[in-house]
Design a protein around this motif. Structure first.
Motif, mmCIF file in Angstrom:
data_model
loop_
_atom_site.group_PDB
_atom_site.id
_atom_site.type_symbol
_atom_site.label_atom_id
_atom_site.label_comp_id
_atom_site.label_asym_id
_atom_site.label_seq_id
_atom_site.Cartn_x
_atom_site.Cartn_y
_atom_site.Cartn_z
ATOM 1 N N HIS A 170 13.675 60.556 82.612
ATOM 2 C CA HIS A 170 12.815 59.931 81.593
ATOM 3 C C HIS A 170 11.608 59.294 82.295
ATOM 4 C CE1 HIS A 170 11.513 57.098 78.428
ATOM 5 N NE2 HIS A 170 11.981 58.043 77.620
ATOM 6 N N TYR A 224 10.485 56.485 82.131
ATOM 7 C CA TYR A 224 10.684 55.083 82.525
ATOM 8 C C TYR A 224 11.398 54.974 83.883
ATOM 9 C CZ TYR A 224 9.793 53.532 77.653
ATOM 10 O OH TYR A 224 9.264 53.258 76.421
ATOM 11 N N ASP A 229 9.769 62.455 77.537
ATOM 12 C CA ASP A 229 10.251 61.426 76.611
ATOM 13 C C ASP A 229 11.611 61.888 76.081
ATOM 14 O OD1 ASP A 229 9.554 63.419 74.766
ATOM 15 O OD2 ASP A 229 8.838 61.990 73.287
ATOM 16 N N SER A 230 12.215 61.080 75.224
ATOM 17 C CA SER A 230 13.568 61.411 74.746
ATOM 18 C C SER A 230 13.607 62.769 74.055
ATOM 19 C CB SER A 230 14.042 60.363 73.740
ATOM 20 O OG SER A 230 14.127 59.123 74.339
ATOM 21 N N PHE A 254 22.817 56.979 76.733
ATOM 22 C CA PHE A 254 22.715 57.739 75.486
ATOM 23 C C PHE A 254 21.900 59.019 75.692
ATOM 24 C CE2 PHE A 254 18.775 55.242 75.008
ATOM 25 C CZ PHE A 254 17.885 56.206 74.547
ATOM 26 N N MET A 255 20.963 58.998 76.627
ATOM 27 C CA MET A 255 20.153 60.195 76.887
ATOM 28 C C MET A 255 21.013 61.293 77.527
ATOM 29 S SD MET A 255 16.633 58.471 78.303
ATOM 30 C CE MET A 255 15.668 57.389 77.244
ATOM 31 N N TYR A 283 17.847 56.329 65.179
ATOM 32 C CA TYR A 283 16.996 56.514 66.357
ATOM 33 C C TYR A 283 17.916 57.004 67.469
ATOM 34 C CZ TYR A 283 13.444 54.986 69.825
ATOM 35 O OH TYR A 283 12.505 54.919 70.820
ATOM 36 N N ASN A 293 18.305 56.333 70.365
ATOM 37 C CA ASN A 293 18.836 55.278 71.236
ATOM 38 C C ASN A 293 20.100 54.683 70.618
ATOM 39 O OD1 ASN A 293 16.110 55.747 71.964
ATOM 40 N ND2 ASN A 293 15.982 53.762 72.963
ATOM 41 N N SER A 336 11.180 58.517 69.028
ATOM 42 C CA SER A 336 9.876 57.893 68.752
ATOM 43 C C SER A 336 8.816 58.978 68.549
ATOM 44 C CB SER A 336 9.477 56.966 69.903
ATOM 45 O OG SER A 336 9.212 57.725 71.060
ATOM 46 N N HIS A 348 11.015 45.752 75.056
ATOM 47 C CA HIS A 348 9.830 45.741 74.189
ATOM 48 C C HIS A 348 9.719 44.453 73.379
ATOM 49 C CE1 HIS A 348 9.998 49.987 75.257
ATOM 50 N NE2 HIS A 348 8.701 49.981 75.020
ATOM 51 N N HIS A 370 4.314 50.788 72.105
ATOM 52 C CA HIS A 370 5.439 51.600 71.634
ATOM 53 C C HIS A 370 5.918 51.028 70.290
ATOM 54 C CE1 HIS A 370 9.333 53.699 71.773
ATOM 55 N NE2 HIS A 370 8.806 54.465 72.718
ATOM 56 N N GLU A 423 8.704 50.363 69.373
ATOM 57 C CA GLU A 423 9.801 49.402 69.571
ATOM 58 C C GLU A 423 9.272 47.980 69.745
ATOM 59 O OE1 GLU A 423 12.392 50.567 72.765
ATOM 60 O OE2 GLU A 423 12.679 52.563 71.939
ATOM 61 N N GLY A 477 4.847 56.755 70.619
ATOM 62 C CA GLY A 477 5.949 56.974 71.547
ATOM 63 C C GLY A 477 5.355 57.379 72.904
ATOM 64 N N THR A 478 6.207 57.487 73.904
ATOM 65 C CA THR A 478 5.677 57.707 75.254
ATOM 66 C C THR A 478 4.966 59.056 75.396
ATOM 67 O OG1 THR A 478 7.871 58.454 75.966
ATOM 68 C CG2 THR A 478 7.317 56.150 76.364
HETATM 69 P P1 13P Z 1 10.670 57.526 74.042
HETATM 70 O O1 13P Z 1 11.299 57.977 72.762
HETATM 71 O O2 13P Z 1 9.206 57.278 73.856
HETATM 72 O O3 13P Z 1 11.020 58.436 75.135
HETATM 73 O O4 13P Z 1 11.267 56.092 74.408
HETATM 74 C C1 13P Z 1 12.613 55.936 74.705
HETATM 75 C C2 13P Z 1 12.958 54.554 74.940
HETATM 76 O O5 13P Z 1 14.031 54.225 75.371
HETATM 77 C C3 13P Z 1 11.985 53.562 74.600
HETATM 78 O O6 13P Z 1 12.436 52.329 75.008
#
Ligand code: 13P
Ligand code: SF4
Length: 325
Positions: free
Chosen positions: A37, A39, A53-54, A76-77, A130, A132, A147, A193, A216, A218, A232-233
């Motif tokens: 990811h 992040y 991104d996710s 979770f990813m 979501y 997450n 997102s 966030h 974001h 969030e 989103g990212t």
């Molecule tokens: P994205 O959906 O933008 O990848 O963000 C995931 C996430 O965990 C944001 O905190």
């Protein structure tokens, strides 16, 4: 390059970790796909075959024919990758890397609340989750969103159908505002966030008046309202790649800036401030380190599995999302 020894008491600090490109090649030769990811820190992003991104990572996992996937992200990813690539062995550098947002919605609590709402409304609400959230929560939901596709997913549900949105109240609130919906929102939030502060953001905006703020969904409403773009990212990355000579104040996890600087170095990026500290790194994402990645690639011990009784329902919720966008 010497693979690490499989040993319970291995001292990760003493590991000789190869360069990221050497790790990637080593994994390729063994049929291991490394997903990360955005992040994750720069080293892990460089070691990965694919960074995203996710939503992009979910699609990548669904299309993967790798025999194993090493997922650098949070739990979770990795569960999502397993649900969408059931034949692959999915493993992670650190099994403890969770997510405060996912933790805020327990499957037992959701089940009770769904029952309560069904009685109160006289009909079962559609539950949109979501991504997450845990696989157990996914199994209780009708459809997942990320997102990157939340607007399209919510718009696919008829206007007169009641919706319960879990677990992020900020993303849900932003969807209600921008789509004119009245979804019932679960009371969850991301601890990273949630710490962005509009007061310190406004001070930064005064210092850099020409800068554009990207945040974001969030983020809490005051921070979103003080932003030029809420994305989103992946949306953020598209925006900065298409911009030239801009300064961006970035309201999301600070490692995102590594990707921006790599893929859109023509702009300047400033991390949006927290209320009283620079606490915009996700502590769970940071649990994954180069040493743990290298060790885990060698031993593949931290396997992510999904209880068989949840698998089909959780997978179906994800597949519904992928069939829309
Ligand atoms: P994205 O959906 O933008 O990848 O963000 C995931 C996430 O965990 C944001 O905190
Ligand atoms: Fe979860 Fe927040 Fe970390 Fe994203 S940044 S993984 S939502 S705790």
């Amino acid at each position: 390059m010497h693979p690490v020894m499989e040993h319970d008491t291995l001292d990760l600090d003493l590991l000789q970790v190869p360069e990221p490109s050497a790790i990637r090649e080593w994994a390729t030769e063994r049929g291991i796909l490394i997903l990360a990811h955005s992040y994750q820190d720069g080293f892990l992003q460089e070691a990965a075959h694919f960074v995203g991104d996710s939503l992009e990572l979910a699609r990548k996992a669904a299309a993967a024919d790798a025999k194993s996937i090493c997922f650098c992200g949070v739990h979770f990813m990795a569960e999502t990758a397993k649900l969408l690539s059931p034949e692959a062995k999915v493993f992670v550098p650190d099994l403890e890397a969770g997510c405060s947002l996912a933790d805020s919605c327990k499957a037992e609590d959701l089940k009770q609340y769904q029952q309560h709402l069904t009685e109160k409304l006289g009909q079962r609400p559609t539950t949109v989750a979501y991504v997450n959230c845990s696989a157990a929560v996914k199994a209780l939901c009708d459809i997942i969103c990320t997102s990157g596709n939340a607007r399209e997913v919510v718009e696919s549900i008829p206007d007169d159908q009641p919706i319960l949105f879990v677990p992020d109240k900020h993303l849900g609130g932003w969807l209600n505002e921008t789509l004119g919906r009245e979804m019932i929102l679960w009371n969850g939030a991301c601890e990273v966030h949630e710490l962005f502060s509009v007061e310190t953001l406004n001070e930064m905006k005064a210092e850099y008046p020409a800068a554009k703020v990207i945040s974001h969904p969030e983020c809490p409403k005051p921070v979103r309202d003080a932003s030029d773009y809420v994305l989103g990212t992946a949306g953020m990355l598209r925006l900065v790649k298409g911009s030239h000579g801009e300064t961006f104040i970035v309201g999301t996890e600070a490692n995102m800036i590594y990707r921006f600087e790599k893929e859109a170095p023509q702009n300047t990026y400033l991390a949006a401030p927290g209320a009283s500290c620079a606490c915009n790194l996700c502590p769970y994402m940071q649990m994954n380190t180069p040493e743990k990645l290298w060790h885990e690639l060698n031993v593949q011990a931290n396997e992510v599995t999904i209880p068989s009784e949840l698998f089909a329902d959780a997978q179906q919720s994800l597949q519904r999302m992928l069939s829309i966008v």
